[in-house]
Design a protein around this motif. Structure first.
Motif, short mmCIF file in Angstrom:
data_model
loop_
_atom_site.label_atom_id
_atom_site.label_comp_id
_atom_site.label_asym_id
_atom_site.label_seq_id
_atom_site.Cartn_x
_atom_site.Cartn_y
_atom_site.Cartn_z
N ASP A 47 0.84 -1.19 0.00
CA ASP A 47 0.00 0.00 0.00
C ASP A 47 0.87 1.24 0.00
OD1 ASP A 47 -2.30 1.54 0.08
OD2 ASP A 47 -2.46 1.44 2.26
N ARG A 51 0.42 7.93 2.18
CA ARG A 51 1.63 7.74 2.98
C ARG A 51 2.81 8.51 2.41
NH1 ARG A 51 -0.68 3.92 5.94
NH2 ARG A 51 -1.87 2.32 4.90
N VAL A 56 4.17 0.49 2.36
CA VAL A 56 4.01 -0.35 3.55
C VAL A 56 3.38 -1.67 3.12
CG1 VAL A 56 3.78 1.55 5.20
CG2 VAL A 56 1.75 0.59 4.17
N THR A 57 3.77 -2.73 3.81
CA THR A 57 3.14 -4.02 3.61
C THR A 57 1.97 -4.09 4.59
OG1 THR A 57 5.27 -4.97 3.05
CG2 THR A 57 3.51 -6.50 3.63
N LEU A 58 0.79 -4.33 4.07
CA LEU A 58 -0.43 -4.29 4.86
C LEU A 58 -1.01 -5.70 4.96
CD1 LEU A 58 -2.18 -2.07 6.17
CD2 LEU A 58 -3.50 -2.01 4.07
N THR A 60 -4.30 -7.62 6.28
CA THR A 60 -5.68 -7.38 6.68
C THR A 60 -6.42 -8.70 6.87
OG1 THR A 60 -6.41 -7.25 4.39
CG2 THR A 60 -5.81 -5.18 5.45
N LYS A 77 7.23 -7.63 12.75
CA LYS A 77 8.17 -6.50 12.72
C LYS A 77 9.57 -6.94 13.13
CE LYS A 77 5.62 -3.86 15.32
NZ LYS A 77 5.17 -2.72 16.14
N GLY A 84 6.60 -0.51 12.30
CA GLY A 84 5.23 -0.66 11.80
C GLY A 84 4.25 -0.43 12.92
N GLU A 90 -5.60 -4.33 11.40
CA GLU A 90 -4.61 -4.35 10.32
C GLU A 90 -3.20 -4.27 10.90
OE1 GLU A 90 -7.07 -2.03 6.83
OE2 GLU A 90 -5.52 -0.95 7.92
N MET A 92 0.58 -3.01 9.76
CA MET A 92 1.37 -2.29 8.77
C MET A 92 2.84 -2.52 9.06
SD MET A 92 -0.62 1.33 8.42
CE MET A 92 -0.91 1.55 10.17
N GLN A 94 6.60 -1.42 7.66
CA GLN A 94 7.23 -0.41 6.82
C GLN A 94 8.11 -1.08 5.77
OE1 GLN A 94 9.29 2.07 9.59
NE2 GLN A 94 7.44 3.11 10.26
#
Length: 117
Positions: A47, A51, A56-58, A60, A77, A84, A90, A92, A94
């Motif tokens: 995503d 930003r 970012v890797t999201l 969900t 992380k 993140g 969710e 997130m 980085q």
């Protein structure tokens, strides 16, 4: 999942109570039941929207308590070695770590799919 903002209509018309021991009981809310790892259907996507161009890797689709979400987010992380956040259902991470996150979640026993390009 993002929780809906509460409006006055959600409280059945109660706007103010002078009773100091009054507690509004929400009849619609139910406790979140945690699903087993193999029953979770998670989506991993990259995503960049809202930003400032940073990716970012999201992750969900997580269903469970906030503590479990925080624990899973912290594990991801640390394994990726980046920062993140984990909030609103969710996670997130980085940077672009889609493949690594996908493998880590599969090792933990989650059903994971890559989505969105």
């Amino acid at each position: 999942m993002k929780s809906k903002k509460k409006t006055l209509n959600d409280f059945g018309g109660i706007m103010y109570s002078t009773d100091p021991s009054f507690v509004y009981e929400d009849k619609n809310s139910s406790p979140v039941e945690a699903l087993a790892n193999n029953q979770q259907d998670l989506r991993v996507m990259l995503d960049k929207k809202n930003r400032g161009g940073k990716a970012v890797t999201l992750v969900t689709g997580f269903i469970g308590t906030d503590d479990e979400l925080d624990k899973l987010g912290k594990m991801l992380k640390t394994k990726c070695g980046v920062g993140g956040a984990a909030k609103d259902g969710e996670i997130m991470i980085q940077g672009d770590f889609r493949d690594k996150v996908l493998l880590l979640l599969q090792k933990e026993g989650y059903k994971v799919k890559k989505s969105g390009g």
